[in-house]
Design a protein around this motif. Sequence first.
Motif, mmCIF file in Angstrom:
data_model
loop_
_atom_site.group_PDB
_atom_site.id
_atom_site.type_symbol
_atom_site.label_atom_id
_atom_site.label_comp_id
_atom_site.label_asym_id
_atom_site.label_seq_id
_atom_site.Cartn_x
_atom_site.Cartn_y
_atom_site.Cartn_z
ATOM 1 N N ASN A 70 0.811 -1.222 0.000
ATOM 2 C CA ASN A 70 0.000 0.000 0.000
ATOM 3 C C ASN A 70 0.841 1.268 0.000
ATOM 4 O O ASN A 70 0.479 2.257 -0.608
ATOM 5 N N TYR A 71 1.956 1.225 0.745
ATOM 6 C CA TYR A 71 2.710 2.471 0.868
ATOM 7 C C TYR A 71 3.310 2.929 -0.459
ATOM 8 O O TYR A 71 3.554 4.098 -0.677
ATOM 9 N N GLY B 124 0.942 10.467 -3.771
ATOM 10 C CA GLY B 124 1.561 11.674 -3.242
ATOM 11 C C GLY B 124 2.440 12.381 -4.258
ATOM 12 O O GLY B 124 3.015 13.432 -3.966
ATOM 13 N N GLY B 125 2.558 11.821 -5.449
ATOM 14 C CA GLY B 125 3.276 12.492 -6.520
ATOM 15 C C GLY B 125 4.738 12.125 -6.640
ATOM 16 O O GLY B 125 5.488 12.790 -7.349
ATOM 17 N N ALA B 126 5.181 11.051 -5.961
ATOM 18 C CA ALA B 126 6.583 10.643 -6.088
ATOM 19 C C ALA B 126 6.813 10.003 -7.460
ATOM 20 O O ALA B 126 5.933 9.308 -7.973
ATOM 21 N N THR B 127 7.965 10.275 -8.050
ATOM 22 C CA THR B 127 8.265 9.657 -9.336
ATOM 23 C C THR B 127 8.693 8.213 -9.094
ATOM 24 O O THR B 127 9.062 7.836 -7.984
ATOM 25 N N GLU B 128 8.676 7.418 -10.165
ATOM 26 C CA GLU B 128 9.027 6.003 -10.043
ATOM 27 C C GLU B 128 10.457 5.835 -9.518
ATOM 28 O O GLU B 128 10.739 4.962 -8.708
ATOM 29 N N VAL B 129 11.355 6.707 -10.003
ATOM 30 C CA VAL B 129 12.752 6.608 -9.560
ATOM 31 C C VAL B 129 12.852 6.907 -8.069
ATOM 32 O O VAL B 129 13.544 6.210 -7.320
ATOM 33 N N GLN B 130 12.102 7.929 -7.624
ATOM 34 C CA GLN B 130 12.097 8.268 -6.193
ATOM 35 C C GLN B 130 11.587 7.093 -5.367
ATOM 36 O O GLN B 130 12.168 6.745 -4.349
ATOM 37 N N MET C 5 11.644 3.981 -6.119
ATOM 38 C CA MET C 5 12.641 2.908 -6.167
ATOM 39 C C MET C 5 13.705 3.136 -5.103
ATOM 40 O O MET C 5 14.045 2.222 -4.353
ATOM 41 N N PHE C 6 14.241 4.358 -5.056
ATOM 42 C CA PHE C 6 15.337 4.618 -4.134
ATOM 43 C C PHE C 6 14.865 4.759 -2.694
ATOM 44 O O PHE C 6 15.562 4.371 -1.774
ATOM 45 N N LYS C 7 13.680 5.337 -2.510
ATOM 46 C CA LYS C 7 13.245 5.658 -1.155
ATOM 47 C C LYS C 7 12.515 4.488 -0.487
ATOM 48 O O LYS C 7 12.623 4.293 0.712
ATOM 49 N N TYR C 8 11.767 3.708 -1.265
ATOM 50 C CA TYR C 8 10.934 2.680 -0.628
ATOM 51 C C TYR C 8 11.334 1.254 -0.989
ATOM 52 O O TYR C 8 11.223 0.356 -0.181
ATOM 53 N N VAL C 9 11.790 1.053 -2.211
ATOM 54 C CA VAL C 9 12.090 -0.325 -2.615
ATOM 55 C C VAL C 9 13.478 -0.752 -2.142
ATOM 56 O O VAL C 9 13.627 -1.741 -1.441
ATOM 57 N N LEU C 10 14.495 0.026 -2.481
ATOM 58 C CA LEU C 10 15.867 -0.376 -2.163
ATOM 59 C C LEU C 10 16.139 -0.573 -0.664
ATOM 60 O O LEU C 10 16.747 -1.571 -0.288
#
Lengths: 295, 312
Positions: free
Chosen positions: A186-187, A194-200, A202-207
């Motif tokens: 969900n997050y 919230g308007g985060a880009t896919e790259v953001q 990836m780096f902020k939540y996935v990695l």
Amino acid sequence: MEQIIEKYKASRAEKRLTSPLQIKTVTGKRLRFGILLSLAVLLVIIAALGNILAPMDPLLTNYDMTLKPPSREYLCGTDVLGRDVFSRILCGASNSFSLSFLMVTIVAGIGIVLGTTSGYIGGRFDTVIMRITDIFLAFPSMVFAIAVAGILGPGLVNTIIALSLIQWTKYARMTRSLASSIREKNYIEQARFGGATEVQIMFKYVLPNLITPLVIMATLDIGMMMMSLAGLSFLGLASQPPTPEWGYMINESRQYMQTAPWMMIYPGMALLLVVIVFNLLGDSLRDILDPKDND
Amino acid sequence: MKTYILKRLGQLVIVLLGVSFLTFFVTTLAPSDAAEMKYLSMGTTPTEELLEATRDEMGLNQPFLMRYLSWLGNVLQGDFGSSYKFGDSVFDQMSKKLPGTLKLAGTSMVVMFLIAFPLGITAAVKKNKFVDYLIRFFSFMGISMPNFWLALILIYVMSVKLGWFKVVSTDNLKGLILPVITLTIPMVSTYVRHIRGAVLGELTQEYVVGARARGISEKQILIFHVIPNAMLTLVTLIGLSVGHLLGGAAIVETIFSWHGIGSMVVEAIAVRDYPLIQGYVVWMAIIFVTVNLIVDICYHLLDPQIRMKGRI
């Protein structure tokens, strides 16, 4: 019947909760990890300072002192060219360590990039990447490493290419499966709203979610990389003489086994020690960071 | 079941095509000229005109994809070209050397199971007792020990110090002992952990608790319920160990001068005998993939859970 099972389960659960051993093992694990980590750091420092710590020049030949047994002057004896085996082991350590760290970094890097993008994007890209990993995984890695290093010709760079070509797949597999499960969370959805880009994302939540399993895998991989590297060196495919390298030193010792066994025993012991420390460190790291595996 | 096998066969073809493509691709990356290598390994230094003619004849001037396809066409007919070093065809070389490796690998596999199973089960039953710690300690040592060093230490102790074996392996049963030990120790060490884990997993199942509640003795539970269920791991381990055996063969055969494909490929690499190396990789891939296919099919046949899934 049911009651007996329930009672049995309850008693086990109770035991688990109240056992003082539970607390003890957690601190015990921390302590074990601390000891192993300091040992590993110590080994890395010794390897890094190998060239300075070495009592003699590892390349210096001395024809008056060939095949001498271990003594106070030559701690691990001398080889067929009169070179100090102890100094060669120390200098070989810096080669082995830097190459293994380099290779694990390369391999994990390629694996993470391809794995996360593949898991996160999905679709056709994912299918292609996964079929490629299938090909590599469906194949004994050492056979392929030997063949690639053999075809490209002996040398360190070619060995790094050969081993990297094969080992990235397991990192790609793991990061991919993790990334594709995180994608559904969900997050991620909320971040996107919230308007985060896919790259953001990836780096902020996935990695960040991938780091724990990756660190465990990489630690366990260091020992394995060192062994593979030494194995290829032993076959004469990696390091070239006169560079001190443990696998190649053991290879050189084969002919003099009867007269100078120290040439074979000590480099092997060094390799064994380093591999044991890093394997134990990886195991204990998993114990601490990945509690679901514990009993 | 039929659709499953067909699907797996399809995957197998894709994997083999991938392996063959990679092998061929890596060979084209090789720094040395195949035509020149061919003459050099025969002991002659060719002139530039001769080289050019040979390159034409070998098809080296054609584009990459064309060369790959014509090579693949030949490979599909069993023609891997001829070895630069040995002169005869790669196919003959491989079939001449393969029995040696199979003998070594087969014996090692049998010995591995004979040792690993009792040890793994003991470690699981005596969990966290002294025996368990002892087995786990040795398994850990075995995993961390490089096989080429282990082989040399074995030779040093058994042949040089004790004089029980000849330093160079003989073709008889006695010559098989040291290479088999070398191949077996790392495998036993790895698989003892698998078996221990599998048996422990079974021991915590509800049916074991139920059997205990019914008053069945621990020994009976172990022999009639737990071990048969844990036997499925045996099938998985066969698949895993094939890769280990084929990879380990190169080093072990070289050290013990055993006549097999492993020592052959190391010799081939030394003289850049590309057709032989390519043949080796493709043959190994075929063996490995086929064994794993058979293993997976056996797994399907043996495990009622997987077998029934399609029908319910």
